[in-house]
Design a protein around this motif. Sequence first.
Motif, PDB file in Angstrom:
ATOM      1  N   GLN A 121      34.702  14.462   7.939  1.00  0.00           N
ATOM      2  CA  GLN A 121      33.380  14.395   7.306  1.00  0.00           C
ATOM      3  C   GLN A 121      32.308  14.205   8.366  1.00  0.00           C
ATOM      4  OE1 GLN A 121      31.318  10.971   4.968  1.00  0.00           O
ATOM      5  NE2 GLN A 121      32.350  12.191   3.396  1.00  0.00           N
ATOM      6  N   ALA A 122      31.203  14.909   8.213  1.00  0.00           N
ATOM      7  CA  ALA A 122      30.033  14.736   9.068  1.00  0.00           C
ATOM      8  C   ALA A 122      28.844  14.414   8.175  1.00  0.00           C
ATOM      9  CB  ALA A 122      29.758  16.000   9.867  1.00  0.00           C
ATOM     10  N   ARG A 123      28.182  13.299   8.468  1.00  0.00           N
ATOM     11  CA  ARG A 123      26.980  12.912   7.725  1.00  0.00           C
ATOM     12  C   ARG A 123      25.773  13.116   8.639  1.00  0.00           C
ATOM     13  NH1 ARG A 123      25.975   9.638   3.231  1.00  0.00           N
ATOM     14  NH2 ARG A 123      28.227   9.271   3.070  1.00  0.00           N
ATOM     15  N   LEU A 124      24.881  14.003   8.217  1.00  0.00           N
ATOM     16  CA  LEU A 124      23.700  14.312   9.004  1.00  0.00           C
ATOM     17  C   LEU A 124      22.502  13.565   8.423  1.00  0.00           C
ATOM     18  CD1 LEU A 124      25.648  16.630   9.783  1.00  0.00           C
ATOM     19  CD2 LEU A 124      23.651  18.115   9.925  1.00  0.00           C
ATOM     20  N   LYS A 125      21.952  12.665   9.209  1.00  0.00           N
ATOM     21  CA  LYS A 125      20.767  11.921   8.791  1.00  0.00           C
ATOM     22  C   LYS A 125      19.569  12.526   9.516  1.00  0.00           C
ATOM     23  CE  LYS A 125      20.978   7.567   7.868  1.00  0.00           C
ATOM     24  NZ  LYS A 125      21.105   7.618   6.403  1.00  0.00           N
ATOM     25  N   PHE A 126      18.732  13.228   8.749  1.00  0.00           N
ATOM     26  CA  PHE A 126      17.580  13.901   9.335  1.00  0.00           C
ATOM     27  C   PHE A 126      16.452  12.918   9.604  1.00  0.00           C
ATOM     28  CE2 PHE A 126      19.915  17.325   7.472  1.00  0.00           C
ATOM     29  CZ  PHE A 126      19.702  18.394   8.335  1.00  0.00           C
ATOM     30  N   LYS A 127      15.792  13.116  10.725  1.00  0.00           N
ATOM     31  CA  LYS A 127      14.670  12.266  11.107  1.00  0.00           C
ATOM     32  C   LYS A 127      13.375  12.891  10.596  1.00  0.00           C
ATOM     33  CE  LYS A 127      17.081  10.700  15.257  1.00  0.00           C
ATOM     34  NZ  LYS A 127      17.078  10.652  16.735  1.00  0.00           N
ATOM     35  N   ALA A 128      12.547  12.057  10.019  1.00  0.00           N
ATOM     36  CA  ALA A 128      11.290  12.560   9.475  1.00  0.00           C
ATOM     37  C   ALA A 128      10.359  12.979  10.599  1.00  0.00           C
ATOM     38  CB  ALA A 128      10.620  11.489   8.615  1.00  0.00           C
ATOM     39  N   CYS A 129       9.556  13.984  10.313  1.00  0.00           N
ATOM     40  CA  CYS A 129       8.603  14.442  11.316  1.00  0.00           C
ATOM     41  C   CYS A 129       7.457  13.452  11.491  1.00  0.00           C
ATOM     42  CB  CYS A 129       8.040  15.803  10.909  1.00  0.00           C
ATOM     43  SG  CYS A 129       9.282  17.108  10.905  1.00  0.00           S
ATOM     44  N   SER A 130       7.134  12.692  10.466  1.00  0.00           N
ATOM     45  CA  SER A 130       6.014  11.761  10.576  1.00  0.00           C
ATOM     46  C   SER A 130       6.253  10.552   9.678  1.00  0.00           C
ATOM     47  CB  SER A 130       4.711  12.451  10.178  1.00  0.00           C
ATOM     48  OG  SER A 130       4.797  12.948   8.855  1.00  0.00           O
ATOM     49  N   ASN A 131       5.771   9.408  10.100  1.00  0.00           N
ATOM     50  CA  ASN A 131       5.865   8.175   9.324  1.00  0.00           C
ATOM     51  C   ASN A 131       4.484   7.539   9.234  1.00  0.00           C
ATOM     52  OD1 ASN A 131       8.720   8.095   8.938  1.00  0.00           O
ATOM     53  ND2 ASN A 131       8.932   7.562  11.090  1.00  0.00           N
ATOM     54  N   ASP A 132       4.123   7.077   8.060  1.00  0.00           N
ATOM     55  CA  ASP A 132       2.922   6.287   7.880  1.00  0.00           C
ATOM     56  C   ASP A 132       3.343   4.838   7.710  1.00  0.00           C
ATOM     57  OD1 ASP A 132       1.341   8.494   8.008  1.00  0.00           O
ATOM     58  OD2 ASP A 132       1.288   8.820   5.840  1.00  0.00           O
ATOM     59  N   ARG A 133       2.949   3.999   8.657  1.00  0.00           N
ATOM     60  CA  ARG A 133       3.332   2.594   8.599  1.00  0.00           C
ATOM     61  C   ARG A 133       2.405   1.837   7.662  1.00  0.00           C
ATOM     62  NH1 ARG A 133       4.079   2.064  13.509  1.00  0.00           N
ATOM     63  NH2 ARG A 133       6.325   2.196  13.430  1.00  0.00           N
ATOM     64  N   ILE A 134       2.986   0.968   6.832  1.00  0.00           N
ATOM     65  CA  ILE A 134       2.224   0.129   5.908  1.00  0.00           C
ATOM     66  C   ILE A 134       2.587  -1.322   6.185  1.00  0.00           C
ATOM     67  CG2 ILE A 134       1.660  -0.342   3.497  1.00  0.00           C
ATOM     68  CD1 ILE A 134       2.771   2.402   2.793  1.00  0.00           C
ATOM     69  N   ILE A 135       1.572  -2.198   6.220  1.00  0.00           N
ATOM     70  CA  ILE A 135       1.779  -3.616   6.475  1.00  0.00           C
ATOM     71  C   ILE A 135       1.188  -4.393   5.312  1.00  0.00           C
ATOM     72  CG2 ILE A 135       1.378  -5.531   8.060  1.00  0.00           C
ATOM     73  CD1 ILE A 135       0.831  -3.339  10.216  1.00  0.00           C
ATOM     74  N   PHE A 136       2.032  -5.142   4.614  1.00  0.00           N
ATOM     75  CA  PHE A 136       1.582  -5.958   3.499  1.00  0.00           C
ATOM     76  C   PHE A 136       1.697  -7.441   3.848  1.00  0.00           C
ATOM     77  CE2 PHE A 136       2.880  -2.210   0.862  1.00  0.00           C
ATOM     78  CZ  PHE A 136       1.611  -1.932   0.356  1.00  0.00           C
ATOM     79  N   GLY A 137       0.790  -8.233   3.304  1.00  0.00           N
ATOM     80  CA  GLY A 137       0.849  -9.684   3.420  1.00  0.00           C
ATOM     81  C   GLY A 137       0.590 -10.308   2.067  1.00  0.00           C
ATOM     82  N   ILE A 138       1.106 -11.506   1.853  1.00  0.00           N
ATOM     83  CA  ILE A 138       0.907 -12.235   0.592  1.00  0.00           C
ATOM     84  C   ILE A 138       0.485 -13.663   0.914  1.00  0.00           C
ATOM     85  CG2 ILE A 138       3.382 -12.794   0.473  1.00  0.00           C
ATOM     86  CD1 ILE A 138       1.252 -12.104  -2.608  1.00  0.00           C
ATOM     87  N   ASP A 139      -0.530 -14.175   0.199  1.00  0.00           N
ATOM     88  CA  ASP A 139      -0.925 -15.562   0.418  1.00  0.00           C
ATOM     89  C   ASP A 139      -0.383 -16.449  -0.695  1.00  0.00           C
ATOM     90  OD1 ASP A 139      -2.610 -15.354  -1.811  1.00  0.00           O
ATOM     91  OD2 ASP A 139      -4.439 -15.149  -0.629  1.00  0.00           O
ATOM     92  N   ARG A 140      -0.647 -17.736  -0.606  1.00  0.00           N
ATOM     93  CA  ARG A 140      -0.070 -18.681  -1.564  1.00  0.00           C
ATOM     94  C   ARG A 140      -0.602 -18.509  -2.975  1.00  0.00           C
ATOM     95  NH1 ARG A 140       3.143 -22.280   0.790  1.00  0.00           N
ATOM     96  NH2 ARG A 140       2.951 -22.591   3.054  1.00  0.00           N
ATOM     97  N   ASN A 141      -1.726 -17.852  -3.118  1.00  0.00           N
ATOM     98  CA  ASN A 141      -2.316 -17.639  -4.440  1.00  0.00           C
ATOM     99  C   ASN A 141      -1.840 -16.342  -5.091  1.00  0.00           C
ATOM    100  OD1 ASN A 141      -3.926 -20.021  -4.329  1.00  0.00           O
ATOM    101  ND2 ASN A 141      -5.391 -18.934  -3.008  1.00  0.00           N
ATOM    102  N   GLY A 142      -0.964 -15.632  -4.400  1.00  0.00           N
ATOM    103  CA  GLY A 142      -0.438 -14.397  -4.966  1.00  0.00           C
ATOM    104  C   GLY A 142      -1.284 -13.177  -4.665  1.00  0.00           C
ATOM    105  N   ASN A 143      -2.274 -13.301  -3.807  1.00  0.00           N
ATOM    106  CA  ASN A 143      -3.087 -12.150  -3.421  1.00  0.00           C
ATOM    107  C   ASN A 143      -2.340 -11.304  -2.392  1.00  0.00           C
ATOM    108  OD1 ASN A 143      -5.456 -12.935  -4.946  1.00  0.00           O
ATOM    109  ND2 ASN A 143      -5.743 -14.543  -3.403  1.00  0.00           N
ATOM    110  N   ILE A 144      -2.316 -10.002  -2.605  1.00  0.00           N
ATOM    111  CA  ILE A 144      -1.636  -9.075  -1.708  1.00  0.00           C
ATOM    112  C   ILE A 144      -2.675  -8.369  -0.847  1.00  0.00           C
ATOM    113  CG2 ILE A 144      -0.108  -7.075  -1.538  1.00  0.00           C
ATOM    114  CD1 ILE A 144       1.010  -7.804  -4.264  1.00  0.00           C
TER     115      ILE A 144
END
Length: 466
Positions: A121-144
């Motif tokens: 068996q050969a499993r081919l994992k293709f690499k994406a041509c582009s990635n958009d990075r997303i950074i999320f944070g959460i505070d103690r009040n539940g604000n995202i």
Amino acid sequence: MNNQKGNILITLLIGLIILSILSIAAYRISYSASRESLFTHYNAQAQYIAKAGADIVIDNMGIIKEEMENQNQTEESFNVQFSDRDRATIDIKLDDDNNIIINSIGIVNEQKYNKSKSRIQARLKFKACSNDRIIFGIDRNGNIYEFDKDLEGYNKLDIRDKTNRTINIENPSGFAWNGKDTLILVGGESGNKVDTLIYNIPEGCWRKPKGKANGNGFKHIVYSEEKDLFYALNTNNDKINYFNKDEEWEDIHKPTSGFKAEKLAQGNNTLIGISTQYDDYVAYKLKDNGWKKNYTGINGTYNGITYGNGKFVIVGSDSADNINGHPIIIYSDDGTRWQRGNVKSMGTGYPLYEITWTGEKFIAVGGANTIYSSQDGVNWYRFLRENIIPVKGSKYYYDYKYISSSGNYIIAYSENGNGFLLSKDGGNSWEQRIDSNYPKLIDIEVINKVKRDFDYKNYDIYWSKG
């Protein structure tokens, strides 16, 4: 005299019989060995044919994959004939992540009774041509909050349900990402209506689960790559829950009497729980067996845990107050036998509070800008805090208790100092950003929004026996 002749004749007959028996036995052994040798030869030949068939498909994968997508096919089969009696049968499947799984069967001497087969068996994992990075944070009040990739700016998100009502999680605890298309945020106490929010990465939207019931509040969540499951610790009853395919939380059960786990890690068919309230101990669950409480033999307060590269790694402090101590790092393959990491320390140490596995390295952060890294979980190296570059604000030594990574992009956060540590090269260099206007976060998560645009010539191959 006649008796002597008779005895000689009998002896000769017996000798001939023995020789005949030995000859038959030798023939059978020789024949068996010959067949075994021939079988080994044909079996090896079948392996080569299976591999050659798979290689031919891989060499033409761009064309094959494009034709499958144009015809909306997820499966395809081929026959590659190498001779009149030797061929390879190849089955191709496009999985849910748009990768290719190739199963090849090599067949030798197909028209003979001693036909041989071999699978690969050969499993081919293709690499994406582009990635958009997303950074999320959460505070103690539940604000995202959503940050830009350089942590220069951020937006407070307004999340609403289908009736246009604002969705908010009280007492949030943190995020977990499955590395693909789903991010989950949990929190809440018993009785709150919303304790789980799901971010669908391809669609770019937040929503509540589709399931009928919530889990009545969670204090921690982690994703298991091995099981492809999210696990969470229930605030109300200390049970461990997992998120099923119907988007409902189901109970496993409590780890063990008298041990209230605060954080989890899963790998090697094992769940491990740690708690700052139980120094020197972990709780673990092997496969379908019950929970056990285990003394590690290494004194310390355990603050963070992760699983990667075949190892569980725990970081913490050798001090009971968890503030003034020195760093401790311990590791285990199975969660039952623990060893102390080989720490290459320079200067005075500080406690470690959290750890992440980037896919290539373990990165641990702690007090006063302390950073350690390791590729194997055994040998650890300290990054000199003097080499941290202040990009925004003056350099200051903060306690970093939250960390997240996506590939080589790593972020650590200090709630009290409103400061970030950022590495874009897998921990080889670090920058510090301090801004009093940053929201006071209690967790962060770095994810990649992968575009379904694949380079057919850019992939990794994972071989295994079919």
